[in-house]
Scaffold this active site. Structure first.
Site, mmCIF file in Angstrom:
data_model
loop_
_atom_site.group_PDB
_atom_site.id
_atom_site.type_symbol
_atom_site.label_atom_id
_atom_site.label_comp_id
_atom_site.label_asym_id
_atom_site.label_seq_id
_atom_site.Cartn_x
_atom_site.Cartn_y
_atom_site.Cartn_z
ATOM 1 N N ASP A 8 0.869 -1.170 0.000
ATOM 2 C CA ASP A 8 0.000 0.000 0.000
ATOM 3 C C ASP A 8 0.914 1.229 0.000
ATOM 4 O O ASP A 8 2.123 1.122 0.242
ATOM 5 C CB ASP A 8 -0.876 -0.036 1.248
ATOM 6 C CG ASP A 8 -1.719 1.217 1.399
ATOM 7 O OD1 ASP A 8 -2.387 1.602 0.430
ATOM 8 O OD2 ASP A 8 -1.677 1.820 2.482
ATOM 9 N N ASP A 10 -0.287 5.099 1.053
ATOM 10 C CA ASP A 10 -0.588 6.020 2.147
ATOM 11 C C ASP A 10 -0.543 5.299 3.487
ATOM 12 O O ASP A 10 -1.258 4.323 3.701
ATOM 13 C CB ASP A 10 -1.971 6.647 1.957
ATOM 14 C CG ASP A 10 -2.010 7.595 0.762
ATOM 15 O OD1 ASP A 10 -0.983 8.229 0.478
ATOM 16 O OD2 ASP A 10 -3.069 7.695 0.129
#
Length: 217
Positions: A8, A10
């Site tokens: 991922d 953020d």
């Protein structure tokens, strides 16, 4: 050893949740939107369209459109975060370890492609990633598994051959639904206690310095 690592962005590659919150504060103030913080907390890991629907009144969305609003907010975010951006502790060393082990890497983010490129280039880690799957490249963002299914496909591996690094409940759910072989959660955006109680991760770490060879097996 796993054949691929899916990251991922953020809250995982960068601990940027505070910057996003500051950007939302500026953005919401422009449109006179109040009481948005609690609603935003429910949207961590989701795509921009879903987040905008969570926090904005229908009349604001109707007046500008979801894409224009999202573009405006993300431009604010990139402007305020650029001077302070840095990767999460231990990330570069982990990427070097993965390269030495022959484990290929991809980004699987609900964020827009402009933000993915911004993070990878500003942090000087773009060369470590063989694929970038962003929220604007899929029809359904997290918690739907599409992003991670596409990321695994882009690396020509099965999801079960992947370790996924995540920080948000929506992303962990997406990885689990995709059939990820192992999920390591970072206690950046959410406290460790929340991840333990509410997220289905195989292991929880504070940052990448705590990732062991056993996690990659």
């Amino acid at each position: 050893m796993k054949k691929a690592a899916l990251f991922d962005m953020d809250g995982t590659l960068v601990d940027n949740t505070p910057a996003h919150i500051r950007a939302f504060e500026i953005f919401c103030d422009r449109y006179g939107v109040r009481n948005w913080k609690e609603r935003l907390s429910q949207g961590f890991g989701m795509g921009n369209d879903d987040i905008m629907r969570l926090i904005l009144p229908e009349e604001v969305i109707a007046s500008r459109g979801l894409q224009a609003l999202a573009d405006e907010k993300e431009a604010i975010y990139r402007e305020i975060y650029a001077p302070e951006i840095r990767p999460v502790a231990g990330l570069r060393d982990l990427l070097l370890r993965l390269r030495a082990l022959g484990i290929r890497c991809a980004v699987g983010s609900s964020g827009c492609r402009a933000n993915v490129d911004f993070v990878l280039e500003r942090c000087g880690i773009a060369g470590f990633f063989d694929a970038r799957i962003s929220g604007d490249a899929v029809t359904r963002c997290k918690p739907d598994p599409e992003i991670y299914l596409k990321a695994a496909e882009a690396l020509d591996v099965t999801p079960g051959e992947c370790i996924v690094f995540e920080d948000a409940k929506a992303g962990i759910e997406a990885a689990r639904r995709a059939g990820a072989g192992r999920i390591v959660a970072l206690a950046t955006t959410l406290p460790r206690e929340t991840l333990l109680a509410e997220a289905d991760a195989d292991r929880i770490v504070d940052d990448f310095t705590q990732v062991t060879d056993a996690d990659l097996a």
